[in-house]
Motif scaffolding. Structure first.
Motif, short mmCIF file in Angstrom:
data_model
loop_
_atom_site.label_atom_id
_atom_site.label_comp_id
_atom_site.label_asym_id
_atom_site.label_seq_id
_atom_site.Cartn_x
_atom_site.Cartn_y
_atom_site.Cartn_z
N LEU A 139 -20.06 4.40 -24.07
CA LEU A 139 -19.91 5.41 -25.14
C LEU A 139 -20.00 6.81 -24.55
CD1 LEU A 139 -22.08 3.60 -27.83
CD2 LEU A 139 -19.61 3.99 -27.95
N VAL A 167 -17.35 9.89 -24.82
CA VAL A 167 -17.66 11.23 -25.35
C VAL A 167 -17.25 12.29 -24.32
CG1 VAL A 167 -19.54 12.79 -26.02
CG2 VAL A 167 -19.48 10.43 -26.89
N LEU A 200 -13.60 12.78 -24.37
CA LEU A 200 -13.26 13.53 -25.58
C LEU A 200 -13.50 15.03 -25.35
CD1 LEU A 200 -14.40 11.78 -28.88
CD2 LEU A 200 -12.80 13.66 -28.71
N VAL A 202 -11.53 10.11 -31.37
CA VAL A 202 -12.71 10.08 -32.25
C VAL A 202 -12.71 8.78 -33.06
CG1 VAL A 202 -13.82 11.17 -34.26
CG2 VAL A 202 -12.94 12.59 -32.40
N ASN A 203 -11.54 8.35 -33.52
CA ASN A 203 -11.47 7.07 -34.23
C ASN A 203 -11.90 5.92 -33.32
OD1 ASN A 203 -10.64 8.21 -36.63
ND2 ASN A 203 -8.45 7.81 -36.30
N LEU A 244 -13.92 6.08 -30.74
CA LEU A 244 -15.37 6.19 -30.55
C LEU A 244 -16.10 5.63 -31.77
CD1 LEU A 244 -17.88 7.32 -29.05
CD2 LEU A 244 -17.44 9.52 -30.20
N THR A 245 -15.58 5.95 -32.95
CA THR A 245 -16.20 5.48 -34.20
C THR A 245 -16.20 3.95 -34.27
OG1 THR A 245 -15.36 7.47 -35.30
CG2 THR A 245 -16.09 5.68 -36.71
N LEU A 268 -18.73 2.49 -31.86
CA LEU A 268 -20.12 2.68 -32.32
C LEU A 268 -20.46 1.66 -33.42
CD1 LEU A 268 -20.37 6.58 -32.55
CD2 LEU A 268 -21.99 5.10 -31.35
N ILE A 269 -19.52 1.50 -34.38
CA ILE A 269 -19.79 0.57 -35.49
C ILE A 269 -19.89 -0.86 -34.96
CG2 ILE A 269 -18.84 -0.40 -37.63
CD1 ILE A 269 -17.69 2.35 -38.29
N LEU A 296 -19.91 17.76 -30.36
CA LEU A 296 -19.70 16.63 -29.44
C LEU A 296 -20.86 16.56 -28.44
CD1 LEU A 296 -17.44 14.65 -29.55
CD2 LEU A 296 -16.17 16.00 -27.87
N ARG A 320 -15.56 13.98 -36.90
CA ARG A 320 -14.30 13.56 -37.54
C ARG A 320 -13.88 14.60 -38.58
NH1 ARG A 320 -12.47 7.69 -38.39
NH2 ARG A 320 -12.07 8.16 -40.54
#
Lengths: 91, 91, 91, 91
Positions: free
Chosen positions: A10, A14, A17, A48-49, A51-52, A55-56, B21, B45
Motif C-alpha cells: 500500500l 501511495v 500516486l 486512487v480507485n 488504492l481504495t 485497502l477494502i 496523500l 477521492r
C-alpha cells in the motif's frame, strides 16, 4: 491496519500516486494543454480507485473473513464473492 | 492550459491533495486502523473529483464557450447548462 | 432535446435499460444468489453511465459546439477534446 | 438471495427505479430540454447507487457477518466498519 506485509504494498502505491500528482503539478506549472492535464488527473483517479479497492480487500481479509483460510466455508465464500463485487464496482 | 489566473487555484488544489496523500502515507507507516485510513483515502477521492470538475470547467470556459462572455447567448446558455451537469455527475 | 435523430438512439438505450432492470426484478423475485443480482445491477450501472455520456455528448454537439461542423476550428477542437474527457471520466 | 424480508425492500427500490426510467422515456418522447433529461438520469444514477449499496450490505449481513448478531465481536466490528466504508464510497 496491523498487517505489515500488505502495508509495504500500500505504501508503494501511495508513493507512486504522489509521483503522479507531482506530474500534474509540473504540467500546470509549465501550462501544458488542458487535455494533457486532464489525462494525468484521470490516471490519478484510477490509481486512487485501485488504492481504495486494495485497502477494502485487506480490511475484509484481516478483520472480517479471509476466503482462503476461514474455517467456515460458507462465510469464506461470502467474503470471496464480496471481494469480487468490490473490484467490479470500485475499479 | 494558458489561463494563468485559474492555474494558481488549480496548483493550490494539487498541493493540498499532496498534503492529504502524505497523511495517508503517515497513517500507513504508523499502522493506523483500516477505518481511519479508508476515511483519509475517501477524502483524497473527493479532492481528486473536485480537481477534475474545476479542470473541465476551466477547459469549457477557455476553449469552448464562456457562459458569462459568449456573444452567442444560446451557446453561452448551453455551456452554462453543461457546467451544471458536470458538477452534478463528477462531484 | 430537439434533435430527433439522436432521440431514437437514446430511447432505444432507455428501453434496453428497462429490460435490464426487469431482469433484476425477476432475479429478486426468484431469490437468485446475491452475486448474480449484484452482477445484473453492475450492468445496469454501466448502461446508465453509457446513457449519461451519450446525453452529455448530444448536448455539447447540439447546444454548444459540434467538433465536425463548427466554423470556429479552435472551439470545435475544444469541444472535441471535451467529449473525449467526458467519455474518459464517465464511462 | 434467500433473505425474504430484505427482498421486499429491494423489489420496491427496483420498481421505483423503473418508474424513474419511464419518466426519462417520456421526457425523450416529448423532446424535453437536455438539462431536464440529464437531471432525470442523474436521479436514476443515484437510485442505482442506492440499490447497489443496499444489495452489498445485505450480502455482508447474510453471507459474511452481521455486526449486530455475530458472536465474534471483532469480526462483527470489522463487518460494521466495512458497511460504513461501502456507504461512503458507493453513495
Amino acid at each position: 491496519m496491523s498487517h505489515t506485509s500488505s502495508d509495504k504494498k500500500l505504501l508503494a502505491r501511495v508513493r507512486r500516486l504522489k509521483g503522479q500528482l507531482e506530474a500534474v503539478e509540473r504540467a500546470l506549472e509549465s501550462e501544458a494543454p488542458c487535455g494533457e492535464i486532464l489525462n494525468l488527473v484521470a490516471s490519478v483517479r484510477g490509481a486512487v480507485n485501485g488504492l481504495t479497492v486494495e485497502l477494502i480487500e485487506d480490511h475484509i481479509r484481516e478483520h472480517v473473513s479471509n476466503p482462503e483460510t476461514d474455517s467456515d466455508k460458507a462465510r469464506g465464500q461470502g467474503a470471496g464473492d464480496l471481494i469480487q463485487v468490490i473490484r467490479t464496482y470500485l475499479k
